[in-house]
Design a protein around this motif. Structure first.
Motif, PDB file in Angstrom:
ATOM      1  N   UNK A 288       0.871  -1.179   0.000  1.00 27.08           N
ATOM      2  CA  UNK A 288       0.000   0.000   0.000  1.00 27.08           C
ATOM      3  C   UNK A 288       0.906   1.226   0.000  1.00 27.08           C
ATOM      4  N   UNK A 289       1.027   1.851  -1.152  1.00 28.19           N
ATOM      5  CA  UNK A 289       1.880   3.053  -1.219  1.00 28.19           C
ATOM      6  C   UNK A 289       1.109   4.175  -0.533  1.00 28.19           C
ATOM      7  N   UNK A 290       1.713   4.766   0.510  1.00 25.80           N
ATOM      8  CA  UNK A 290       0.976   5.846   1.195  1.00 25.80           C
ATOM      9  C   UNK A 290       1.595   7.214   0.882  1.00 25.80           C
ATOM     10  N   UNK A 291       2.716   7.237   0.204  1.00 27.32           N
ATOM     11  CA  UNK A 291       3.290   8.515  -0.183  1.00 27.32           C
ATOM     12  C   UNK A 291       4.474   8.292  -1.104  1.00 27.32           C
ATOM     13  N   UNK A 292       4.654   9.217  -2.032  1.00 27.26           N
ATOM     14  CA  UNK A 292       5.804   9.148  -2.941  1.00 27.26           C
ATOM     15  C   UNK A 292       6.560  10.465  -2.798  1.00 27.26           C
ATOM     16  N   UNK A 293       7.819  10.372  -2.424  1.00 31.10           N
ATOM     17  CA  UNK A 293       8.674  11.550  -2.249  1.00 31.10           C
ATOM     18  C   UNK A 293       9.584  11.631  -3.475  1.00 31.10           C
ATOM     19  N   UNK A 294       9.664  12.812  -4.063  1.00 29.74           N
ATOM     20  CA  UNK A 294      10.428  12.958  -5.313  1.00 29.74           C
ATOM     21  C   UNK A 294      11.756  13.637  -5.017  1.00 29.74           C
ATOM     22  N   UNK A 295      12.830  12.918  -5.285  1.00 29.69           N
ATOM     23  CA  UNK A 295      14.163  13.435  -4.973  1.00 29.69           C
ATOM     24  C   UNK A 295      14.871  13.914  -6.233  1.00 29.69           C
TER      25      UNK A 295
ATOM     26  N   UNK B 252      -0.829   8.226 -13.832  1.00 25.60           N
ATOM     27  CA  UNK B 252      -1.830   8.311 -14.909  1.00 25.60           C
ATOM     28  C   UNK B 252      -1.747   7.079 -15.798  1.00 25.60           C
ATOM     29  N   UNK B 253      -0.509   6.778 -16.235  1.00 21.91           N
ATOM     30  CA  UNK B 253      -0.324   5.639 -17.140  1.00 21.91           C
ATOM     31  C   UNK B 253      -0.890   4.358 -16.528  1.00 21.91           C
ATOM     32  N   UNK B 254      -0.781   4.261 -15.207  1.00 23.53           N
ATOM     33  CA  UNK B 254      -1.246   3.054 -14.503  1.00 23.53           C
ATOM     34  C   UNK B 254      -2.704   3.170 -14.057  1.00 23.53           C
ATOM     35  N   UNK B 255      -3.353   4.255 -14.453  1.00 20.20           N
ATOM     36  CA  UNK B 255      -4.751   4.462 -14.040  1.00 20.20           C
ATOM     37  C   UNK B 255      -4.892   4.239 -12.531  1.00 20.20           C
ATOM     38  N   UNK B 256      -3.884   4.694 -11.809  1.00 18.41           N
ATOM     39  CA  UNK B 256      -3.832   4.464 -10.354  1.00 18.41           C
ATOM     40  C   UNK B 256      -4.778   5.423  -9.648  1.00 18.41           C
ATOM     41  N   UNK B 257      -5.281   5.018  -8.484  1.00 20.15           N
ATOM     42  CA  UNK B 257      -6.083   5.954  -7.706  1.00 20.15           C
ATOM     43  C   UNK B 257      -5.215   7.121  -7.245  1.00 20.15           C
ATOM     44  N   UNK B 258      -5.848   8.122  -6.648  1.00 15.54           N
ATOM     45  CA  UNK B 258      -5.087   9.281  -6.196  1.00 15.54           C
ATOM     46  C   UNK B 258      -4.056   8.860  -5.148  1.00 15.54           C
ATOM     47  N   UNK B 259      -2.816   9.278  -5.336  1.00 20.97           N
ATOM     48  CA  UNK B 259      -1.743   8.963  -4.386  1.00 20.97           C
ATOM     49  C   UNK B 259      -0.948  10.241  -4.178  1.00 20.97           C
ATOM     50  N   UNK B 260      -0.502  10.448  -2.953  1.00 24.44           N
ATOM     51  CA  UNK B 260       0.206  11.704  -2.673  1.00 24.44           C
ATOM     52  C   UNK B 260       1.636  11.655  -3.220  1.00 24.44           C
ATOM     53  N   UNK B 261       1.965  12.631  -4.039  1.00 23.11           N
ATOM     54  CA  UNK B 261       3.322  12.773  -4.573  1.00 23.11           C
ATOM     55  C   UNK B 261       3.855  14.125  -4.096  1.00 23.11           C
ATOM     56  N   UNK B 262       4.961  14.100  -3.357  1.00 19.65           N
ATOM     57  CA  UNK B 262       5.506  15.335  -2.794  1.00 19.65           C
ATOM     58  C   UNK B 262       6.811  15.700  -3.492  1.00 19.65           C
ATOM     59  N   UNK B 263       7.021  16.992  -3.601  1.00 16.76           N
ATOM     60  CA  UNK B 263       8.241  17.506  -4.241  1.00 16.76           C
ATOM     61  C   UNK B 263       9.372  17.546  -3.225  1.00 16.76           C
ATOM     62  N   UNK B 264      10.527  17.079  -3.634  1.00 19.51           N
ATOM     63  CA  UNK B 264      11.683  17.086  -2.747  1.00 19.51           C
ATOM     64  C   UNK B 264      12.525  18.334  -2.940  1.00 19.51           C
ATOM     65  N   UNK B 265      13.596  18.421  -2.141  1.00 15.98           N
ATOM     66  CA  UNK B 265      14.513  19.558  -2.216  1.00 15.98           C
ATOM     67  C   UNK B 265      15.115  19.654  -3.620  1.00 15.98           C
ATOM     68  N   UNK B 266      15.311  20.876  -4.072  1.00 15.46           N
ATOM     69  CA  UNK B 266      15.848  21.076  -5.418  1.00 15.46           C
ATOM     70  C   UNK B 266      17.337  20.745  -5.483  1.00 15.46           C
ATOM     71  N   UNK B 267      18.031  20.888  -4.347  1.00 21.58           N
ATOM     72  CA  UNK B 267      19.492  20.710  -4.325  1.00 21.58           C
ATOM     73  C   UNK B 267      19.879  19.747  -3.210  1.00 21.58           C
TER      74      UNK B 267
END
Ligand code: BDR
Ligand code: CA
Length: 348
Positions: A30-37, A55-70
């Motif tokens: 169960x993915x509960x969050x995706x952190x983007x590095x 989208x490609x996976x027609x996945x339900x809504x999942x939280x994707x958070x933006x990580x630090x730029x540097x």
């Protein structure tokens, strides 16, 4: 079935994409969050790739958070040479209309482990910047996580970025050190499981694996990509997920071939994803891991003390053995079945 809660922190990334797909395709996850590095590509691009993959996976809504730029202490270095202009090889993902989370990736880590103490497995397949920032906000994080699985480092094995550096640690060595230091007091069953190049470079994906996955997904035609395929070639597979994977992974094959590794691709990140869901896939050995920050030619090298010479408690369980074909069987069956299930109209 009680599903395993997972936070994935990635730098998507061709193999990160497969790692995410592996989790999405696994009923016990169960993915509960995706952190983007930031890493293979800049953090905003990583986040866009994560959203577009959902989208490609027609996945339900999942939280994707933006990580630090540097990274914590040095400028960001990205590697479009390895992962393609967008980070997904020759594939192109349309921009998603899904919204990014309004909390940062570090805050996502902190909030989720506080909400679900002792329940979450963290899976890091990119630089450790977000996790290090989260540890600064919540020093109890190692106790709050159920387990952490890291793709990173190279121990008794050459690096893939400098003679001794693995990419994820190379991008943010300060973050890697802060993470390993933070786990120095962890009990044996909470030590991070570390999938370093020593093991992930034995996970060799070849064209036949892609073809088997297409077959499992009942996608047509079954394509066998070749070294002689020109860069502008594109998959004509009937299943959109198979089409994406073929175009993404063929770039990774070409990259590995260019660096004399053969027409294959090392599946670092999906292997770590598989280990996160089933620790039994990995034979591990405890060690004390530290990261060189001062060396003039060895900065960002991961060093493992296997014999207790530093007289410090182990802070990692390093993967020293696995069965690569068992991993590929799982990848092919799970992602193949998933591709068929999310695109039923392809077979109607
Ligand atoms: C790691 O570096 C990245 O390019 C890959 O996605 C993987 O996480 C391997 O060194
Ligand atoms: Ca990665």
């Amino acid at each position: 079935m009680v599903r395993q809660k997972i936070i994935m922190d990635n730098d998507t990334g061709i193999d990160d994409s497969l790692g995410l797909l592996y989790l999405l395709a696994s009923p016990e996850a169960e993915i509960i969050g995706i952190a983007s590095s930031a890493g293979n590509v800049p953090a905003r691009r990583v986040a866009a790739n994560n959203l577009a993959l959902l989208d490609l996976c027609r996945a339900p809504e999942l939280e994707v958070a933006l990580g630090a730029a540097e990274p914590l202490a040095i400028p960001l270095r990205t590697t479009e040479d390895t992962h393609g202009p967008q980070g997904v090889g020759y594939a192109e993902l349309p921009e998603s209309t899904r919204k990014l989370s309004d909390r940062s990736a570090a805050q996502l880590w902190v909030d989720l482990v506080r909400e679900h103490p002792g329940e979450i497995v963290g899976l890091c397949t990119g630089p450790l910047t977000n996790l290090a920032l989260a540890l600064r906000l919540e020093p109890q994080l190692p106790q709050l996580l159920r387990r952490l699985v890291i793709m990173g480092g190279a121990f008794n094995h050459p690096g893939n970025t400098t003679p001794t550096n693995e990419w994820n640690v190379h991008v943010d060595p300060e973050a890697a050190k802060e993470v390993f230091d933070a786990f120095s007091a962890a009990p044996a069953d909470r030590r991070p499981i570390v999938c370093a190049l020593d093991i992930t470079e034995t996970i060799e994906m070849r064209p036949k694996h892609l073809a088997l996955l297409a077959e499992r997904a009942a996608s047509t035609p079954i394509e066998l990509v070749r070294e002689s395929d020109p860069p502008e070639a594109r998959s004509g597979a009937s299943n959109p997920l198979v089409r994406f994977l073929t175009d993404a992974v063929r770039f990774y094959f070409d990259f590995h071939k260019l660096y004399d590794q053969g027409y294959l691709a090392h599946m670092h990140d999906p292997f770590a994803a598989a280990v996160a869901l089933d620790h039994a896939l990995a034979v591990t050995k405890p060690a004390t891991v530290d990261v060189e920050l001062a060396g003039t030619i060895t900065r960002a090298t991961t060093v493992a003390d296997w014999a207790g010479m530093w007289e410090r408690e182990p802070n990692a369980d390093i993967v020293i053995g696995t069965d690569p074909e068992l991993f590929f069987e799982r990848l092919i069956s799970r992602v193949g079945d998933y591709a068929a299930a999310i695109y039923p109209e392809v077979h109607a």
